[in-house]
Design a protein around this motif. Structure first.
Motif, PDB file in Angstrom:
ATOM      1  N   MET A  74      66.090  10.181  26.425  1.00  0.00           N
ATOM      2  CA  MET A  74      65.911  10.477  27.843  1.00  0.00           C
ATOM      3  C   MET A  74      65.750   9.166  28.609  1.00  0.00           C
ATOM      4  O   MET A  74      65.348   8.152  28.040  1.00  0.00           O
ATOM      5  N   PRO A  75      66.109   9.169  29.889  1.00  0.00           N
ATOM      6  CA  PRO A  75      65.991   7.942  30.676  1.00  0.00           C
ATOM      7  C   PRO A  75      64.538   7.506  30.796  1.00  0.00           C
ATOM      8  O   PRO A  75      63.621   8.331  30.790  1.00  0.00           O
ATOM      9  N   THR A  76      64.324   6.220  30.894  1.00  0.00           N
ATOM     10  CA  THR A  76      62.963   5.707  31.022  1.00  0.00           C
ATOM     11  C   THR A  76      62.347   6.087  32.359  1.00  0.00           C
ATOM     12  O   THR A  76      61.215   6.529  32.429  1.00  0.00           O
ATOM     13  N   ILE A  77      63.090   5.895  33.454  1.00  0.00           N
ATOM     14  CA  ILE A  77      62.607   6.300  34.774  1.00  0.00           C
ATOM     15  C   ILE A  77      63.443   7.488  35.233  1.00  0.00           C
ATOM     16  O   ILE A  77      64.662   7.408  35.314  1.00  0.00           O
ATOM     17  N   GLN A  78      62.776   8.589  35.533  1.00  0.00           N
ATOM     18  CA  GLN A  78      63.448   9.820  35.929  1.00  0.00           C
ATOM     19  C   GLN A  78      62.864  10.305  37.256  1.00  0.00           C
ATOM     20  O   GLN A  78      61.671  10.602  37.348  1.00  0.00           O
ATOM     21  N   VAL A  79      63.694  10.370  38.271  1.00  0.00           N
ATOM     22  CA  VAL A  79      63.306  10.847  39.606  1.00  0.00           C
ATOM     23  C   VAL A  79      64.132  12.083  39.908  1.00  0.00           C
ATOM     24  O   VAL A  79      65.362  12.027  39.897  1.00  0.00           O
ATOM     25  N   ASP A  80      63.466  13.190  40.169  1.00  0.00           N
ATOM     26  CA  ASP A  80      64.155  14.457  40.377  1.00  0.00           C
ATOM     27  C   ASP A  80      63.843  15.047  41.747  1.00  0.00           C
ATOM     28  O   ASP A  80      62.693  15.444  42.008  1.00  0.00           O
ATOM     29  N   ASP A  81      64.844  15.076  42.636  1.00  0.00           N
ATOM     30  CA  ASP A  81      64.784  15.800  43.907  1.00  0.00           C
ATOM     31  C   ASP A  81      63.512  15.479  44.693  1.00  0.00           C
ATOM     32  O   ASP A  81      62.818  16.361  45.181  1.00  0.00           O
ATOM     33  N   VAL A  82      63.207  14.191  44.838  1.00  0.00           N
ATOM     34  CA  VAL A  82      61.962  13.765  45.479  1.00  0.00           C
ATOM     35  C   VAL A  82      62.115  13.733  46.999  1.00  0.00           C
ATOM     36  O   VAL A  82      63.056  13.140  47.531  1.00  0.00           O
ATOM     37  N   VAL A  83      61.175  14.369  47.673  1.00  0.00           N
ATOM     38  CA  VAL A  83      61.087  14.358  49.129  1.00  0.00           C
ATOM     39  C   VAL A  83      59.727  13.766  49.512  1.00  0.00           C
ATOM     40  O   VAL A  83      58.699  14.153  48.960  1.00  0.00           O
ATOM     41  N   VAL A  84      59.747  12.807  50.454  1.00  0.00           N
ATOM     42  CA  VAL A  84      58.516  12.214  50.973  1.00  0.00           C
ATOM     43  C   VAL A  84      58.605  12.187  52.489  1.00  0.00           C
ATOM     44  O   VAL A  84      59.596  11.724  53.054  1.00  0.00           O
ATOM     45  N   ARG A  85      57.566  12.693  53.136  1.00  0.00           N
ATOM     46  CA  ARG A  85      57.480  12.673  54.600  1.00  0.00           C
ATOM     47  C   ARG A  85      56.237  11.917  55.029  1.00  0.00           C
ATOM     48  O   ARG A  85      55.181  12.005  54.395  1.00  0.00           O
ATOM     49  N   TYR A  86      56.361  11.162  56.120  1.00  0.00           N
ATOM     50  CA  TYR A  86      55.219  10.560  56.802  1.00  0.00           C
ATOM     51  C   TYR A  86      55.088  11.285  58.141  1.00  0.00           C
ATOM     52  O   TYR A  86      55.706  10.895  59.127  1.00  0.00           O
ATOM     53  N   GLY A  87      54.329  12.354  58.156  1.00  0.00           N
ATOM     54  CA  GLY A  87      54.271  13.166  59.357  1.00  0.00           C
ATOM     55  C   GLY A  87      55.624  13.785  59.635  1.00  0.00           C
ATOM     56  O   GLY A  87      56.155  14.527  58.811  1.00  0.00           O
ATOM     57  N   GLU A  88      56.207  13.482  60.789  1.00  0.00           N
ATOM     58  CA  GLU A  88      57.515  14.017  61.157  1.00  0.00           C
ATOM     59  C   GLU A  88      58.664  13.182  60.613  1.00  0.00           C
ATOM     60  O   GLU A  88      59.832  13.564  60.739  1.00  0.00           O
ATOM     61  N   VAL A  89      58.359  12.027  60.033  1.00  0.00           N
ATOM     62  CA  VAL A  89      59.404  11.123  59.547  1.00  0.00           C
ATOM     63  C   VAL A  89      59.755  11.474  58.107  1.00  0.00           C
ATOM     64  O   VAL A  89      58.889  11.523  57.233  1.00  0.00           O
TER      65      VAL A  89
END
Length: 276
Positions: free
Chosen positions: A1-16
């Motif tokens: 498996m990959p060492t770093i795995q990021v899946d469908d990540v969403v990050v919001r800063y308030g409205e941004v």
């Protein structure tokens, strides 16, 4: 498996909306360049991978573990942007590098001979042995970056994340950092580097990911640098360097020349859930 795995990540800063469904796999034994203009989400992605920012959706796994667990095990090292560090703090270069050994020292954090040896080796590899007793803020911009790379080497981190390590560094430091990252990848470690320096990318990275709140492309460096891919990423014609929408020249463009000496980048927006 990959060492770093990021899946469908969403990050919001308030409205941004900072990250919009980011998915990425970073494999061991390779250097992956993360490319994007200021505000594209590079620093947010790094801090999410490190567990310093909690995603609103999605997940991150580092060698199959949650980021906090990976950090406790010393699996991942982080070289932040310059403005995230208090350079006036009264610690020496040796102290900074020794911080990479804390996870191996128990609650007392008392260095043992093996810790001193690892720190000395790391300082030698980044060509800072003669500066070990200087206060960290007395170093040049390039030397400071090399000190944090040395911290990751002393830590023996299997994954290393570097956020704009070539911003404000001299040519000698740039060449030293590139050489070290190639050596670490050849040793089987996973290296993820964000950079604006497109000229350095072919000799630095094995592959590249283009980011504009989501991953637009991930693959061979030569393909990533095709004008149509850069135009999607930077919102400009990467061949003639034109600036769209009346923007200021140089504001959010890829760096197609050499980095300036000791110039710090603009501070990115960030939301930290816990300290590094």
């Amino acid at each position: 498996m990959p060492t770093i795995q990021v899946d469908d990540v969403v990050v919001r800063y308030g409205e941004v909306l900072a990250l919009d469904g980011v998915s990425l796999r970073v494999r061991p034994g390779r250097v992956t360049g993360l490319i994007g203009m200021n505000g594209s989400g590079k620093s947010t992605l790094f801090k999410t991978v490190m567990g310093m920012v909690r995603p609103d959706r999605g997940r991150v796994l580092l060698d199959g573990a949650e980021p906090a667990a990976a950090r406790r095990r010393g699996l991942v090292g982080y070289v932040p942007q310059s403005e995230e560090v208090d350079w006036a703090f009264p610690v020496s270069v040796r102290d900074v590098v020794m911080m990479g050994r804390y996870g191996r020292q128990g609650l007392t954090r008392r260095p043992r001979p093996a810790d001193h040896a690892a720190v000395a080796d790391a300082l030698g590899r980044v060509e800072l042995a003669d500066y070990a007793d200087r206060q960290i803020g007395q170093l040049s911009g390039g030397q400071r970056k090399r000190a944090f790379v040395a911290r990751g080497i002393a830590q023996d981190a299997r994954m290393l994340l570097l956020d704009e390590p070539f911003a404000g560094v001299d040519k000698r430091s740039e060449a030293t950092i590139v050489r070290l990252l190639r050596e670490l990848a050849d040793d089987g470690r996973t290296v993820l580097v964000s950079t604006h320096d497109l000229h350095a990318l072919p000799r630095l990275a094995d592959e590249a990911a283009l980011l504009l709140r989501r991953v637009l492309f991930h693959g061979e460096v030569s393909e990533a640098l095709r004008p149509e891919n850069l135009a999607r990423t930077f919102g400009l014609d990467a061949v003639d360097g034109s600036v769209p929408d009346g923007g200021e020249s140089g504001a959010d463009q890829p760096d197609v020349g050499g980095p300036a000496d000791d110039v710090l980048p603009d501070a990115p927006a960030s939301r930290e859930e816990e300290s590094a």
